[in-house]
Design an enzyme around this catalytic site. Structure first.
Site, PDB file in Angstrom:
ATOM      1  N   ASN A 194      -3.535  -1.264   2.488  1.00 56.86           N
ATOM      2  CA  ASN A 194      -2.364  -0.634   3.194  1.00 56.86           C
ATOM      3  C   ASN A 194      -1.561   0.247   2.270  1.00 56.86           C
ATOM      4  OD1 ASN A 194      -2.554  -2.270   5.353  1.00 56.86           O
ATOM      5  ND2 ASN A 194      -1.754  -4.236   4.081  1.00 56.86           N
ATOM      6  N   ARG A 195      -2.506   0.745   1.134  1.00 59.68           N
ATOM      7  CA  ARG A 195      -1.834   1.724   0.074  1.00 59.68           C
ATOM      8  C   ARG A 195      -0.906   1.245  -0.817  1.00 59.68           C
ATOM      9  NH1 ARG A 195      -5.841   3.746   2.044  1.00 59.68           N
ATOM     10  NH2 ARG A 195      -6.293   5.879   2.774  1.00 59.68           N
ATOM     11  N   LEU A 196      -0.838  -0.213  -0.672  1.00 58.01           N
ATOM     12  CA  LEU A 196       0.019  -0.970  -1.588  1.00 58.01           C
ATOM     13  C   LEU A 196      -0.842  -1.267  -2.888  1.00 58.01           C
ATOM     14  CD1 LEU A 196       2.186  -3.144   0.743  1.00 58.01           C
ATOM     15  CD2 LEU A 196       2.840  -0.955  -0.223  1.00 58.01           C
TER      16      LEU A 196
END
Length: 217
Positions: A194-196
């Site tokens: 989630n691009r985290l």
């Protein structure tokens, strides 16, 4: 306006690595770099020592290119080049640089920024004479970053230098040697879903210790 045949905006990869936690980190970023670099080498990543090198001209114009890391220790990260090249002129005018390693197979990135100094002539000579003879000749042949008319210019200079140094040791060119990037910040980036992503930045303090901060992705 023509559009690309590829859907560039749709190109994406979902990162699935286990993640990086503060408890996993060594307190010293050079030792942490050693761990990650060893992982990259053992994973069989081709040119694991390839790194992007960013420099700036005196007028602030930036430039970036890929060079090869040829050594590192607590003093910094070393690469070798022609001192009269564009990067060499930039570093003469503004002795600061940034480096980036990206190992897509491991979903890891390392950013390094700091001041730059030339290696000693002894250190440069030691590395220069460890290179294959053809590569040593190449350092004499190429006036790096200068405009040339054709490939035949390089071929003619290679023939000239081969004849010049035939049968003897090829000396270290006066215009060629190493630079050492002395880090003041180092960031370790681990891809996450989630691009985290996980990002930790080491900042060198006045007493020589390192402050570690987690950064938002």
């Amino acid at each position: 306006m023509e559009t690309s045949p590829l859907n560039i905006a749709g190109l994406r990869h979902d990162y699935a690595a286990q993640g990086l936690r503060r408890a996993n980190l060594d307190l010293d970023p050079i030792r942490q770099f050693t761990l990650w670099f060893t992982d990259a080498a053992q994973a069989g990543i081709r040119d694991a020592n390839a790194m992007s090198l960013a420099t700036t001209a005196l007028d602030g114009e930036p430039s970036v290119r890929v060079v090869l890391l040829k050594g590192f220790d607590e003093r910094g990260f070393v690469f070798f080049t022609n001192y009269a090249s564009e990067k060499g002129k930039h570093l003469d005018a503004n002795p600061r640089a940034a480096l980036v390693f990206y190992w897509v197979q491991l979903e890891r990135q390392i950013r390094i920024a700091g001041s730059v100094e030339k290696t000693s002539r002894e250190e440069s000579a030691h590395y220069f004479h460890s290179r294959p003879p053809g590569t040593q000749l190449g350092a004499w042949v190429s006036r790096q970053s200068e405009v040339i008319d054709a490939r035949r210019v390089l071929d003619a200079r290679l023939a000239e230098m081969t004849e010049r140094f035939l049968g003897g040791e090829i000396p270290l060119p006066p215009h060629w040697g190493g630079y050492r990037v002395k880090p003041v910040t180092m960031e370790f980036w681990q891809g996450r879903p989630n691009r985290l992503h996980d990002r930790f930045r080491y900042s060198k303090q006045a007493d020589g210790s390192w402050l570690i901060d987690r950064l938002a992705p």
